[in-house]
Design a protein around this motif. Structure first.
Motif, short mmCIF file in Angstrom:
data_model
loop_
_atom_site.label_atom_id
_atom_site.label_comp_id
_atom_site.label_asym_id
_atom_site.label_seq_id
_atom_site.Cartn_x
_atom_site.Cartn_y
_atom_site.Cartn_z
N TRP A 5 0.86 -1.20 0.00
CA TRP A 5 0.00 0.00 0.00
C TRP A 5 0.89 1.24 0.00
CZ3 TRP A 5 -4.82 -1.83 -0.33
CH2 TRP A 5 -5.16 -3.00 0.32
N SER A 6 0.65 2.18 -0.90
CA SER A 6 1.38 3.44 -0.81
C SER A 6 0.91 4.25 0.40
CB SER A 6 1.19 4.26 -2.09
OG SER A 6 -0.18 4.53 -2.32
N ASP A 7 -0.24 3.86 0.98
CA ASP A 7 -0.73 4.52 2.19
C ASP A 7 0.14 4.19 3.41
OD1 ASP A 7 -3.00 3.47 0.36
OD2 ASP A 7 -3.88 5.23 1.32
N ASN A 8 0.81 3.05 3.38
CA ASN A 8 1.60 2.63 4.53
C ASN A 8 2.64 1.61 4.08
OD1 ASN A 8 2.49 2.39 7.16
ND2 ASN A 8 0.79 1.13 7.85
N ARG A 45 -17.54 5.31 -0.25
CA ARG A 45 -17.85 4.39 -1.34
C ARG A 45 -17.08 4.75 -2.61
NH1 ARG A 45 -21.46 4.27 -5.53
NH2 ARG A 45 -22.20 2.21 -6.20
N VAL A 46 -16.92 6.04 -2.88
CA VAL A 46 -16.19 6.48 -4.07
C VAL A 46 -14.72 6.11 -3.98
CG1 VAL A 46 -15.50 8.49 -5.43
CG2 VAL A 46 -17.83 8.33 -4.54
N ALA A 47 -14.12 6.34 -2.80
CA ALA A 47 -12.72 6.01 -2.61
C ALA A 47 -12.49 4.51 -2.71
CB ALA A 47 -12.25 6.52 -1.24
N TRP A 48 -13.41 3.74 -2.12
CA TRP A 48 -13.30 2.28 -2.18
C TRP A 48 -13.41 1.80 -3.62
CZ3 TRP A 48 -17.24 -1.04 -3.88
CH2 TRP A 48 -16.98 -2.40 -3.72
N LYS A 53 -12.71 3.42 -6.40
CA LYS A 53 -11.52 3.80 -7.16
C LYS A 53 -10.36 2.86 -6.83
CE LYS A 53 -8.51 7.73 -8.21
NZ LYS A 53 -8.23 9.16 -7.93
N ASP A 54 -10.20 2.55 -5.56
CA ASP A 54 -9.14 1.63 -5.14
C ASP A 54 -9.37 0.24 -5.73
OD1 ASP A 54 -6.79 1.01 -3.32
OD2 ASP A 54 -8.27 -0.42 -2.56
N TRP A 112 -16.63 -8.61 -11.01
CA TRP A 112 -17.26 -7.45 -11.62
C TRP A 112 -16.23 -6.38 -11.99
CZ3 TRP A 112 -21.40 -5.41 -13.89
CH2 TRP A 112 -21.50 -4.02 -13.93
N TYR A 113 -15.35 -6.04 -11.04
CA TYR A 113 -14.37 -5.00 -11.31
C TYR A 113 -13.31 -5.47 -12.30
CZ TYR A 113 -16.27 -1.70 -7.98
OH TYR A 113 -17.09 -0.80 -7.36
#
Length: 390
Positions: free
Chosen positions: A210-213, A271-274, A276-277, A373-374
């Motif tokens: 994760w670039s978040d951590n 929901r939008v952030a999820w 996109k991820d 789906w994604y």
């Protein structure tokens, strides 16, 4: 001894095989993560003399409010030698004013800017390159403006995993806690993806982060003519998972899994952030190594086979009053559900986040459908994941 029809015997064999594969995957992926959480929560930190300098790279795009809220917490980390470098990606809000004020108040914070004239390279990869270029320390720790450390010991806990053989450290990241059916699903889905990534890394092979951590050694970005990004500079995502996938060699990736090492991602709307991820991960997954792909496919196929064939056996046994197959099928299904629930609950409990006791029962068969789906959606419309060239 009662004679069962051939198709029932075949169903029994399929069910037992799927159940055994599920058991092996649970014991080699979910259980090691729980054990790592318990061990890391008990481990101490490095002594002050052994703590290397750390450069924290914070990626920001139109996140002035998040920087104002989260940077003070990050700067308050209990670590003797660290700097914070914020890379602003063409923000059009008050990010520049926020950073200017914070630089005046704290000598350990710096910032640099990208320009929107750059059209032929991923901005997130370029932001990471610029931040690392500006870093004064060998250990790089990356996060985002909307992420906040769960503890003042965040840097301590991430850095303690480095050894002469360690080049990467991947840490836990969760969405902030919110109530409601959709937020709970987003939180649980991210939690399960994190657990699966950690488990595959521990038991099989490293393949993502994760670039978040995430922490790594500075030289990795510039060794061998920038091989870290060479193969996917044309892609918008991939500054984290494809970076690890390209540079991981053997066991040079460590997993840090404790509450104090966690970052909390504050997103609105969640929901939008999820979504996109999810789209980014679905797209970059096709560039990943073969082993995690095989493990995921095997997990999903046997998950449905175990549930579908098991329920069919129970229904057939109830109709024909064959109590032994009914008892065996029901018992094995119950054991699997209990194992999934207990591992999820205990891991979440050790991370001090929402206890996922009943979520696995509700979402267990739904997550593979979301994955499919994604994967299908990004496969049929992948143009916007590529950097436009001029």
């Amino acid at each position: 001894m009662q004679n069962y029809p051939l198709y029932i015997l075949i169903m029994c064999i399929v069910f037992l095989a799927a159940w055994l594969i599920q058991l092996v995957l649970l014991l080699t992926i979910q259980r090691p993560v729980l054990a790592r959480c318990k061990r890391k929560n008990r481990e101490g930190d490095l002594t002050d003399d052994a703590k290397p300098g750390v450069s924290v790279i914070v990626y920001s795009q139109n996140q002035g409010e998040a920087l104002l809220r989260n940077l003070p917490t990050l700067l308050d980390n209990d670590y003797p030698n660290f700097e914070v470098i914020v890379v602003d990606d063409c923000s059009c809000d008050d990010t520049q004013n926020v950073l200017t004020i914070m630089e005046q108040r704290n000598e350990n914070i710096f910032h640099t800017n990208l320009t929107d004239r750059i059209k032929n390279m991923s901005h997130r990869k370029l932001a990471l390159l610029l931040g690392v270029k500006a870093a004064h320390n060998d250990i790089i720790l990356t996060t985002k403006a909307q992420c906040v450390p769960a503890s003042k010991s965040w840097i301590n806990k991430m850095v303690r995993n480095f050894s002469p053989k360690t080049d990467f450290v991947i840490g836990p990241m969760v969405f902030d806690g919110r109530s409601g059916l959709i937020p709970r699903f987003c939180q649980y889905d991210l939690f399960q993806r994190m657990v699966n990534m950690f488990g595959v890394t521990i038991s099989y092979c490293p393949f993502a982060g994760w670039s978040d951590n995430m922490a790594f050694r500075k030289h990795l970005l510039f060794d061998n003519n920038n091989q870290a990004f060479h193969a996917h500079l044309q892609l918008h995502p991939g500054e984290d998972d494809l970076f690890v996938n390209a540079m991981a060699k053997g066991r040079n990736v460590a997993v840090e899994c404790s509450y104090d090492s966690m970052v909390i991602r504050q997103e609105s709307p969640l929901r939008v952030a999820w979504k996109k991820d999810r789209q980014n991960r679905a797209f970059t997954s096709k560039f990943s190594r073969l082993t995690p792909k095989v493990i995921k496919c095997l997990d999903y196929l046997t998950r449905y086979a175990c549930a579908g064939v098991g329920v069919a056996l129970i229904v057939w046994s109830a109709i024909t009053m064959s109590w032994i197959p009914l008892a065996v099928a029901a018992s094995l299904l119950l054991i699997r559900v209990l194992l999934v629930s207990v591992f999820s609950y205990q891991t979440a409990r050790n991370l001090r986040i929402h206890r996922y006791l009943f979520s696995p029962i509700v979402y267990d068969l739904w997550i593979p459908i979301v994955d499919l789906w994604y994967w299908l959606s990004v496969s049929t419309n992948s143009r916007h994941f590529y950097v436009s060239r001029v």
